[in-house]
Scaffold this active site. Structure first.
Site, PDB file in Angstrom:
ATOM      1  CB  CYS A  17      -0.686  -0.013   0.932  1.00 17.07           C
ATOM      2  SG  CYS A  17      -1.807   1.202   1.245  1.00 17.07           S
ATOM      3  CB  CYS A  75      -4.750  13.972   2.510  1.00 16.49           C
ATOM      4  SG  CYS A  75      -6.113  12.816   0.792  1.00 16.49           S
ATOM      5  CB  CYS A  98     -12.237  12.110   5.097  1.00 15.10           C
ATOM      6  SG  CYS A  98     -12.074  12.309   3.375  1.00 15.10           S
ATOM      7  CB  CYS A 122      -8.917  10.089   6.690  1.00 12.80           C
ATOM      8  SG  CYS A 122      -6.905   9.831   5.962  1.00 12.80           S
ATOM      9  CB  CYS A 158      -3.771   5.861   5.493  1.00 11.28           C
ATOM     10  SG  CYS A 158      -5.146   7.253   5.598  1.00 11.28           S
TER      11      CYS A 158
HETATM   12  N1  SAH Z   1      -7.495   9.063  -0.652  1.00  5.69           N
HETATM   13  C1  SAH Z   1      -7.713   8.092  -1.566  1.00  5.69           C
HETATM   14  C2  SAH Z   1      -6.807   6.763  -0.659  1.00  5.69           C
HETATM   15  C3  SAH Z   1      -5.826   6.485   0.465  1.00  5.69           C
HETATM   16  S1  SAH Z   1      -7.227   7.184   1.473  1.00  5.69           S
HETATM   17  C4  SAH Z   1      -9.202   7.365  -0.837  1.00  5.69           C
HETATM   18  O1  SAH Z   1      -9.698   8.321  -0.109  1.00  5.69           O
HETATM   19  O2  SAH Z   1      -9.674   7.242  -1.183  1.00  5.69           O
HETATM   20  C5  SAH Z   1      -6.987   5.743   2.042  1.00  5.69           C
HETATM   21  C6  SAH Z   1      -7.968   4.502   2.770  1.00  5.69           C
HETATM   22  O3  SAH Z   1      -7.890   4.480   4.947  1.00  5.69           O
HETATM   23  C7  SAH Z   1      -9.003   5.006   2.490  1.00  5.69           C
HETATM   24  O4  SAH Z   1     -10.030   4.167   1.891  1.00  5.69           O
HETATM   25  C8  SAH Z   1      -9.642   4.993   4.011  1.00  5.69           C
HETATM   26  O5  SAH Z   1     -10.986   5.324   3.587  1.00  5.69           O
HETATM   27  C9  SAH Z   1      -8.978   4.732   5.043  1.00  5.69           C
HETATM   28  N2  SAH Z   1      -9.269   5.347   6.469  1.00  5.69           N
HETATM   29  C10 SAH Z   1      -9.202   6.596   6.362  1.00  5.69           C
HETATM   30  N3  SAH Z   1      -9.315   7.011   7.743  1.00  5.69           N
HETATM   31  C11 SAH Z   1      -9.305   5.815   8.278  1.00  5.69           C
HETATM   32  C12 SAH Z   1      -9.568   5.471   9.563  1.00  5.69           C
HETATM   33  N4  SAH Z   1      -9.941   5.592  10.905  1.00  5.69           N
HETATM   34  N5  SAH Z   1      -9.973   3.939   9.883  1.00  5.69           N
HETATM   35  C13 SAH Z   1     -10.013   2.893   9.064  1.00  5.69           C
HETATM   36  N6  SAH Z   1      -9.311   3.340   7.416  1.00  5.69           N
HETATM   37  C14 SAH Z   1      -9.444   4.575   7.119  1.00  5.69           C
HETATM   38 FE1  SF4 Z   2      -7.350  12.535   1.957  1.00  4.44          FE
HETATM   39 FE2  SF4 Z   2      -7.967  10.180   3.687  1.00  4.44          FE
HETATM   40 FE3  SF4 Z   2      -9.617  11.643   2.586  1.00  4.44          FE
HETATM   41 FE4  SF4 Z   2      -8.065   9.620   0.992  1.00  4.44          FE
HETATM   42  S1  SF4 Z   2      -9.083   9.060   3.690  1.00  4.44           S
HETATM   43  S2  SF4 Z   2      -8.862  11.691   0.458  1.00  4.44           S
HETATM   44  S3  SF4 Z   2      -6.639   9.971   2.530  1.00  4.44           S
HETATM   45  S4  SF4 Z   2      -8.836  12.559   4.079  1.00  4.44           S
END
Ligand code: SAH
Ligand code: SF4
Length: 356
Positions: free
Chosen positions: A113, A120, A124, A127, A344
């Site tokens: 990965c 970013c 979100c 995240c 992440c």
């Molecule tokens: N930005 C892109 C790719 C990387 S995000 C995207 O959002 O698709 C990485 C992944 O981690 C995403 O699938 C997101 O849903 C997940 N992720 C982020 N925060 C998380 C959390 N607290 N618990 C589990 N998965 C999480």
């Molecule tokens: Fe960015 Fe995290 Fe949202 Fe993926 S899940 S788009 S890394 S803020």
């Protein structure tokens, strides 16, 4: 700061080093022998080695930290040349199988990965990467180096098959130019030889960029981080939904060129009492009608101060069963490396306290 030769496809490199067969030799040293010093490239003339040394480096990343989880996944924190750090995770997907005599019958399947940005912009709510804000895009070489460094560090044989998912830190489609370049470099047969169908780009749903990626016709697989089935909730979780709503994403996915044997993956991060009800499952089935889709349910992984909770197992199983019963392939992502700060951004957060 010197450029890295990992930034180049073989064709580009053969424009730099003449005669062009030198590019193949360099690729061989770097990607098949994991050499990270030009001096070791013994079949290159001395003056060429010197010229390369003066102008380029090979690997721009250094390992800052490594965490091994009880399930075998290993999370790396790498430092770039300018000191920014990014995460990469090695996920052994299936265990090695041996026959009666102890000989290896099936090798462990690895997925790596990779991160595509430092931080970013998408922001979100669930995240951790989003919390640190956006710093910069990763270069193609920095993306490629994550895989190369990890293979070398883990002594993974050069010809070993690997899958790549762009699901680390960052939004890959917000750095499409460098990510698509990395896809091509990964594909090089004299290099890492990771075919496009072994590379999955995950996006928060930048519809216009999905269309652009489709036009490039790279052959990569697509994963959509959907996480919610109505716009109101999705806007709260992912502010980007105001610009690109669910309908626009579905439309872009339907237009995306994909190998007939493959499916588009929809990731659905499940948060307790928020999006884990069967009504959501029902809406999801409707939404995916007409798409060759598979759904991957992900347990929300809490972190200190996180506003959401992990759903319970029963609820997850029910959600999954509903989808399966209605014709949609659905799996629950086993939270690989939960004990090593899985989602992440979490390893990076931890290291901040320790390494400043
Ligand atoms: N930005 C892109 C790719 C990387 S995000 C995207 O959002 O698709 C990485 C992944 O981690 C995403 O699938 C997101 O849903 C997940 N992720 C982020 N925060 C998380 C959390 N607290 N618990 C589990 N998965 C999480
Ligand atoms: Fe960015 Fe995290 Fe949202 Fe993926 S899940 S788009 S890394 S803020």
């Amino acid at each position: 700061m010197k450029n890295t030769i990992l930034d180049y496809t073989k064709e580009e490199l053969s424009d730099i080093v003449k005669p062009s067969f030198r590019a193949k030799q360099i690729f061989n040293w770097v990607y098949q022998h994991y050499v990270d010093d030009f001096e070791e490239m013994k079949n290159l003339p001395k003056d060429l080695r010197k010229a390369l040394e003066d102008k380029y480096i090979i690997n721009p990343l250094t390992i800052v930290r490594k965490e091994v989880s009880s399930d075998g996944s290993i999370k790396y924190l790498f430092a770039c040349q300018d000191g920014y750090t990014v995460e990469t995770v090695l996920l052994p997907m299936k265990k090695e199988e041996r026959d009666e005599t102890g000989k290896v019958k099936k090798e462990t399947k690895y997925t790596i990965c990779v991160s595509s940005q430092v931080g970013c912009k998408i922001g979100c709510a669930f995240c951790l990467t989003a919390k640190g804000g956006f710093k910069r895009n990763l270069t193609p070489g920095e993306i490629v180096a994550q895989v190369l460094s990890l293979k070398k560090d883990q002594n993974i044989a050069p010809n070993r098959r690997l899958n790549i998912v762009y699901m680390g830190m960052g939004e890959p489609l917000d750095n499409l130019e460098n990510v698509s370049k990395a896809v091509s470099i990964f594909k090089e047969l004299d290099g890492l030889a990771i075919g496009a169908r072994r590379q999955t780009i995950s996006t928060s749903g930048l519809s216009h960029q999905i269309a652009k990626l489709g036009d490039m016709d790279l052959g990569v697989l697509l994963a959509i981080s959907l996480h919610a089935v109505d716009d109101r909730l999705r806007e709260q979780l992912m502010p980007i939904n105001k610009a690109y709503n669910i309908e626009s994403i579905i439309k872009a996915v339907k237009a995306f060129p994909i190998d007939q044997r493959k499916r588009v993956m929809f990731e659905y991060l499940v948060m307790k009492d928020l999006n884990d009800d069967l009504n959501s499952a029902k809406k999801l089935v409707k939404l995916l009608h007409g798409i060759k889709a598979k759904v991957n349910l992900i347990y929300f992984n809490p972190y200190p101060g996180s506003p959401f909770q992990r759903p319970d197992e029963k609820t997850m199983e029910k959600f999954k069963a509903y989808l399966n019963d209605h014709g949609i392939t659905c799996t629950i992502r086993q939270s690989k490396g939960l004990d090593i700060s899985a989602a992440c951004g979490q390893l990076k957060e931890k290291s901040k306290d320790e390494i400043g």
